[in-house]
Design an enzyme around this catalytic site. Sequence first.
Site, PDB file in Angstrom:
ATOM      1  N   CYS A 177       0.730  -1.093   0.073  1.00  0.00           N
ATOM      2  CA  CYS A 177      -0.023   0.012   0.040  1.00  0.00           C
ATOM      3  C   CYS A 177       0.833   1.318   0.029  1.00  0.00           C
ATOM      4  O   CYS A 177       1.759   1.106   0.656  1.00  0.00           O
ATOM      5  CB  CYS A 177      -0.873   0.053   1.264  1.00  0.00           C
ATOM      6  SG  CYS A 177      -1.998  -1.445   1.304  1.00  0.00           S
ATOM      7  N   CYS A 212      22.000 -29.757 -19.816  1.00  0.00           N
ATOM      8  CA  CYS A 212      20.699 -28.872 -19.409  1.00  0.00           C
ATOM      9  C   CYS A 212      19.476 -29.757 -19.955  1.00  0.00           C
ATOM     10  O   CYS A 212      19.361 -30.053 -21.143  1.00  0.00           O
ATOM     11  CB  CYS A 212      20.829 -27.585 -20.122  1.00  0.00           C
ATOM     12  SG  CYS A 212      19.386 -26.613 -19.846  1.00  0.00           S
ATOM     13  N   HIS A 216       9.719 -17.322 -12.309  1.00  0.00           N
ATOM     14  CA  HIS A 216      10.379 -17.083 -13.531  1.00  0.00           C
ATOM     15  C   HIS A 216       9.338 -17.584 -14.634  1.00  0.00           C
ATOM     16  O   HIS A 216       8.275 -18.249 -14.336  1.00  0.00           O
ATOM     17  CB  HIS A 216      11.493 -18.072 -13.471  1.00  0.00           C
ATOM     18  CG  HIS A 216      12.410 -17.688 -14.431  1.00  0.00           C
ATOM     19  ND1 HIS A 216      12.266 -18.377 -15.818  1.00  0.00           N
ATOM     20  CD2 HIS A 216      13.643 -17.221 -14.521  1.00  0.00           C
ATOM     21  CE1 HIS A 216      13.253 -18.053 -16.468  1.00  0.00           C
ATOM     22  NE2 HIS A 216      14.149 -17.188 -15.965  1.00  0.00           N
TER      23      HIS A 216
END
Length: 589
Positions: A15, A236, A386
């Site tokens: 706020c 990966c 992400h």
Amino acid sequence: MPEGARTDANRVMGCTAQVWVSAELGADGRVQFAADSDSELTRGLAAVLVEGLSGLTPVEVLQVDPAVLGQLGLGAAVLTRSRANGFGNMLESMKRRSQALVGDLPRFPSLLITAEGTSAQGAFAEAQNMFLQPDAAVVDALVAQLQFKKVGVVAHFYMDPKVQGVLSSAAERWPHINISDSLVMADGAVKMAEAGCTAIAVLGVDFMSENVRAILDEAGHKDVKVYRMAAESIGCSLAEAAESPAYDTYLAEAGATPNSLHVVYINTSLKTKALAHHAVPTITCTSSNVVQTVLTAFAQVPGCNVWYGPDTYMGRNLAQLFTSLANMSDEEVRELHPQHTQASVRALLPRLRYFDQGTCIVHHLFGGEVCELVREGYRDAYLTAHFEVPGEMFSLAMDARRQRGMGVVGSTQNILDFISAKLSEALQQPYPERLQFVLGTESGMITSIVRKVQGMLRTANRSDVSVEVVFPVSVDAITTDQQVELPTGLSVVPGPAGGEGCSLEGGCASCPYMKMNSLSALMMVCERVGSPAGEALLEAFKPRPYTELVDGKTMAQAGCIPILHMRGFQKGGKLPDALVEDIVSRHQQ
């Protein structure tokens, strides 16, 4: 509200004014609220909530739809965006307090950051915290080697916190150290080469070192050596998914469809980029520019078909985002992209495809159970995610962003920028503040967050403002010393005490492949650089050269074309003319 209830513990985050909320459970099982604010209009909105929610059961409070605000007829003069966000934040705070009245709220490990230092709660956070102040002797030894050998270092945000702690300290004395997203790693390497570095050490997975090698070559720095941190492959799971037969089939379908553009995630190999562009016009993207890339393609090329890959979660999240846009006003749509309207977004939805068989094992770990615990215990906190995380976490952060201005979805750099921006807003206020952020990505970036936050707090000379980073670790996180096998077949030894926090059901995990980039490996590479015998031993540490030919170019050169298309888009704000021509004419050839 009694004066004594206006405490920091009762403050509502998000706020622009100071707002306090408290809740008590009556003997009849119903909740009684109190609230106050130092702003008259905000106090009025708080009074509406107190009047409307007091007397409900905790379950009934949790069922209140935030859309009720729009049904009150308060008008645009009262409900500016900041006040509407404040109303949403007060409601979420009341819901969390109601839930706490009838049971313990889930609590995750967290790290509290102040100007004076850091403190950890929970074993996982303690593991992250212990490396933020590295051994000075280790830093001295690394700096000496880097300076003597003129070695630059580029490392990814997801690096092990022990390594990041040393690198961050060493960067204060050796400027050629860069911790960043994967795309910026290559840019940093070019700058280091221009500054006189004769070798670049890449701390990341293999596609990152391959990109660094290729971009250095394109920039005319073929004489600058590039080294990985292991002789064996540093894999990966996401990049490997793009080299599968399933992805070949996906690209073949795209290539057979007129007016097609393949948007490939930067986190893939040069081989993937080269062969993809051979099959269908291709441009790379990052998690921070993928939305703009896709929307610009649809706006710039009439009837364009966009094929995104290989990250299934990012593709699914794109589709979810655009579906949400299709139900928003033209004004809201244009805030995201000025060339689109609600109608144009609806029209593009059938022409957006994404690959459905590719995931990063780290972001895969943010499962539904973890997200439900986040929803229960941290519904009024700042939520970050992400763009690669599963839909549950993405939705939480998107809802927090849209309804309350309390969320961000994007790249690791976007998340860091969001935390910095919210802290900057707090530092502009004269009163104390404690900001709480749920970190919906790999925990390795905590080092960069701590450095950034402490730098801002110390510059502002504020000891009354702090930032708490929450690690959403699954309750099923593995804590034994037994090896387990992840979906890709890689065996790791996880456990919160070791800083991993891995779980196949969801959690805030560290990438096991990134763990192959150790300090000892970096020191070994530095020691061998510059001597004939050492250089010979480092041959296996060089990135794959990709000398095979594709369309008359080496695979490395061909793989750079989609990257250069992205560079052109980033520079000019539109797809390069050559790429547009390729999209329109490729199928006619």
